[in-house]
Write a protein that holds these residues in place. Structure first.
Motif, short mmCIF file in Angstrom:
data_model
loop_
_atom_site.label_atom_id
_atom_site.label_comp_id
_atom_site.label_asym_id
_atom_site.label_seq_id
_atom_site.Cartn_x
_atom_site.Cartn_y
_atom_site.Cartn_z
N LEU A 194 26.81 -29.60 -17.04
CA LEU A 194 25.81 -29.33 -15.78
C LEU A 194 24.89 -28.02 -16.55
CD1 LEU A 194 27.50 -28.29 -12.19
CD2 LEU A 194 26.03 -30.31 -13.35
N ASN A 195 23.45 -28.50 -16.23
CA ASN A 195 22.21 -27.55 -16.91
C ASN A 195 22.64 -26.09 -16.10
OD1 ASN A 195 20.59 -26.29 -18.03
ND2 ASN A 195 18.82 -27.70 -17.57
N ALA A 196 22.13 -25.04 -16.56
CA ALA A 196 22.71 -23.67 -15.50
C ALA A 196 21.48 -22.87 -15.84
CB ALA A 196 24.04 -22.72 -16.16
N ASP A 197 20.28 -23.67 -16.87
CA ASP A 197 19.18 -22.58 -17.10
C ASP A 197 18.51 -22.86 -15.88
OD1 ASP A 197 19.63 -22.26 -19.87
OD2 ASP A 197 19.42 -24.13 -20.54
N VAL A 198 17.23 -22.13 -15.42
CA VAL A 198 16.30 -21.83 -14.40
C VAL A 198 15.43 -22.51 -15.38
CG1 VAL A 198 15.35 -20.51 -13.01
CG2 VAL A 198 18.01 -20.19 -13.68
N SER A 199 14.27 -22.73 -14.21
CA SER A 199 13.26 -24.07 -15.07
C SER A 199 12.30 -22.87 -15.17
CB SER A 199 12.90 -24.97 -14.44
OG SER A 199 12.10 -24.59 -12.84
N LYS A 209 26.80 -26.38 -4.43
CA LYS A 209 26.93 -26.04 -6.53
C LYS A 209 26.61 -27.23 -6.66
CE LYS A 209 30.82 -22.91 -7.24
NZ LYS A 209 32.42 -22.93 -7.10
N PHE A 210 25.77 -27.30 -8.18
CA PHE A 210 25.24 -26.38 -8.29
C PHE A 210 23.71 -26.67 -8.69
CE2 PHE A 210 24.14 -24.22 -12.28
CZ PHE A 210 24.55 -23.01 -12.42
N HIS A 211 22.98 -26.53 -8.85
CA HIS A 211 21.03 -26.01 -8.55
C HIS A 211 20.60 -24.83 -9.11
CE1 HIS A 211 16.85 -27.49 -8.51
NE2 HIS A 211 17.42 -28.73 -8.62
N PRO A 212 19.99 -24.58 -10.37
CA PRO A 212 20.08 -23.15 -10.93
C PRO A 212 19.38 -22.53 -10.39
CG PRO A 212 19.71 -24.76 -12.89
CD PRO A 212 20.98 -25.70 -11.58
N ASP A 213 18.28 -23.63 -9.93
CA ASP A 213 16.53 -23.13 -9.38
C ASP A 213 17.11 -22.89 -8.15
OD1 ASP A 213 15.55 -23.71 -11.75
OD2 ASP A 213 14.68 -25.07 -10.81
N ARG A 259 32.19 -19.38 -12.88
CA ARG A 259 31.66 -18.14 -12.89
C ARG A 259 30.32 -17.79 -14.08
NH1 ARG A 259 36.96 -16.59 -13.09
NH2 ARG A 259 36.97 -16.37 -14.97
N ASN A 260 30.37 -18.40 -15.47
CA ASN A 260 29.42 -18.32 -16.29
C ASN A 260 28.36 -19.26 -15.78
OD1 ASN A 260 31.26 -17.00 -18.25
ND2 ASN A 260 32.41 -18.65 -19.63
N GLN A 261 28.36 -20.29 -15.21
CA GLN A 261 27.07 -21.47 -14.96
C GLN A 261 26.43 -20.53 -13.83
OE1 GLN A 261 29.16 -25.02 -13.15
NE2 GLN A 261 29.16 -25.88 -14.73
N VAL A 262 26.95 -19.63 -13.04
CA VAL A 262 25.97 -19.04 -12.17
C VAL A 262 25.86 -17.81 -12.59
CG1 VAL A 262 26.43 -17.36 -10.11
CG2 VAL A 262 28.17 -19.78 -10.11
N LYS A 263 26.15 -16.60 -13.98
CA LYS A 263 26.24 -15.98 -14.29
C LYS A 263 24.80 -16.43 -15.25
CE LYS A 263 27.50 -12.18 -17.42
NZ LYS A 263 28.50 -11.90 -18.64
N LYS A 264 24.74 -17.57 -15.82
CA LYS A 264 23.96 -17.89 -17.58
C LYS A 264 22.24 -18.14 -16.09
CE LYS A 264 22.72 -21.47 -20.18
NZ LYS A 264 22.51 -22.47 -20.94
N ALA A 265 22.54 -18.50 -14.46
CA ALA A 265 21.60 -19.17 -13.83
C ALA A 265 20.95 -17.40 -13.13
CB ALA A 265 21.65 -19.97 -12.61
N ASN A 277 32.77 -30.88 -15.82
CA ASN A 277 31.92 -30.10 -16.75
C ASN A 277 31.67 -30.49 -17.63
OD1 ASN A 277 29.15 -28.11 -16.80
ND2 ASN A 277 30.72 -26.90 -18.58
N GLU A 278 32.80 -30.84 -18.47
CA GLU A 278 33.51 -31.97 -20.11
C GLU A 278 32.75 -33.26 -19.74
OE1 GLU A 278 37.51 -30.71 -20.63
OE2 GLU A 278 37.49 -28.97 -20.89
#
Length: 309
Positions: A159-164, A290-294, A191-197, A154-155
């Motif tokens: 990854l973009n954790a936003d749902v479209s 992992k990892f596709h927020p949509d 955890r933070n990526q999943v939580k954000k999504a 990730n550094e």
């Protein structure tokens, strides 16, 4: 050494209840590290690397392997150490994380060990590379460090954790406003990526750092509410976690009367070598690589709205 390298591909197909196999390696010094063999495609001596413009400084170059171009990340540099200088004696661990293939440059590869997840512990506070550790274990009275590869990746390439917007607009949790979504993952980044999504669903979210912590908390909730599903709508769990893995957590849930109706979505970076038979065996309701927020938000919403059987 050749025997170890030749056996990696065969061993990546193995899965066991609360057990794992670790490939041990070194970077620049004496410290030994481990990577789950289940994520490893192969190990080979470092081939010639091709420099490319605008590469991240942690990427030493790209390698052309079996018709595929693979970025090679210097794991020593990525965790704050010195770069690995002698490439002629170095190795590349080719692994699959989060639906993509990477090469990890390491100084030396040792052997594969068999162990159990209950022997894998969270990293102690104050460890030198603590910010890059997801777990530790002990082998032959020596501490083995297990790196948080998801944080490293990730550094290098966040990854973009936003749902479209289109998917978010179609999500609904009507009638489920009193439910919470429970997330279990040992990687703080994951955890933070999943939580954000999943925040897109507008429900309360509770987090756990491993399977054992999640199981104990779910039992507490069940005691308070009579059945865990009276409060928890869906559990999203990683598979690789210290103390108790996601397979064992799922099996424990499905074998516990007050927990067994809970929908479990296994969410893991074990994408390319995922074993569908094991997921069915432990009774998980769904699997998402992992990892596709949509995809994750849509699946969680589906199981959240599905009546418990």
């Amino acid at each position: 050494m050749s025997g170890i390298l030749d056996s990696v591909n065969q061993r990546t197909q193995l899965v066991g209840q609360n057990r794992l196999e670790l490939l041990l390696f070194r970077l620049n010094g004496r410290q030994r590290f481990g990577i789950n063999v289940f994520k490893v495609r192969e190990v080979l001596q470092c081939p010639p690397l091709t420099s490319m413009p605008k590469l991240n400084t942690l990427v030493r170059g790209v390698a052309h392997i079996r018709g595929q171009t693979i970025s090679v990340i210097d794991l020593s540099m990525a965790t704050g150490g010195r770069r690995i200088e002698d490439l002629s004696n170095a190795f590349i661990v080719i692994a699959e994380y989060n639906r993509s293939v990477q090469g990890f440059l390491v100084g030396a590869v040792e052997r594969i060990i068999n162990t159990n997840w209950d022997a894998i512990m969270p990293p102690p506070q104050g460890t030198g590379r603590a910010s890059y550790l997801t777990a530790v274990t002990e082998v032959e009275n020596e501490l083995i460090e297990i790196l948080d590869v998801e944080k490293i990746l990730n550094e290098i390439s966040p990854l973009n954790a936003d749902v479209s917007a289109d998917v978010a607009e179609g999500l609904t949790t009507e009638g489920k406003e009193d439910k919470i979504i429970f997330i279990a993952d040992d990687s703080a980044v994951a955890r933070n990526q999943v939580k954000k999504a999943l925040t897109t669903l507008g429900l309360e979210i509770e987090l756990a750092k491993n399977g054992l912590e999640a199981l104990n908390r779910l039992k507490e909730i069940a005691e308070e509410y009579g059945d865990v599903t009276n409060r928890v709508g869906v559990l999203v769990s990683d598979i690789e976690m210290p103390e108790m893995d996601g397979y064992t957590l799922t099996a424990e849930i499905k074998n516990t009367p007050q927990l067994q109706k809970l929908h479990v979505v296994l969410h893991t970076s074990l994408s390319g070598v995922f074993n569908q038979a094991m997921v069915q065996k432990v009774g998980a309701d769904d699997f998402i690589a992992k990892f596709h927020p949509d995809e994750l938000a849509t699946a969680v919403q589906k199981w959240l709205m599905k009546d418990c059987e």
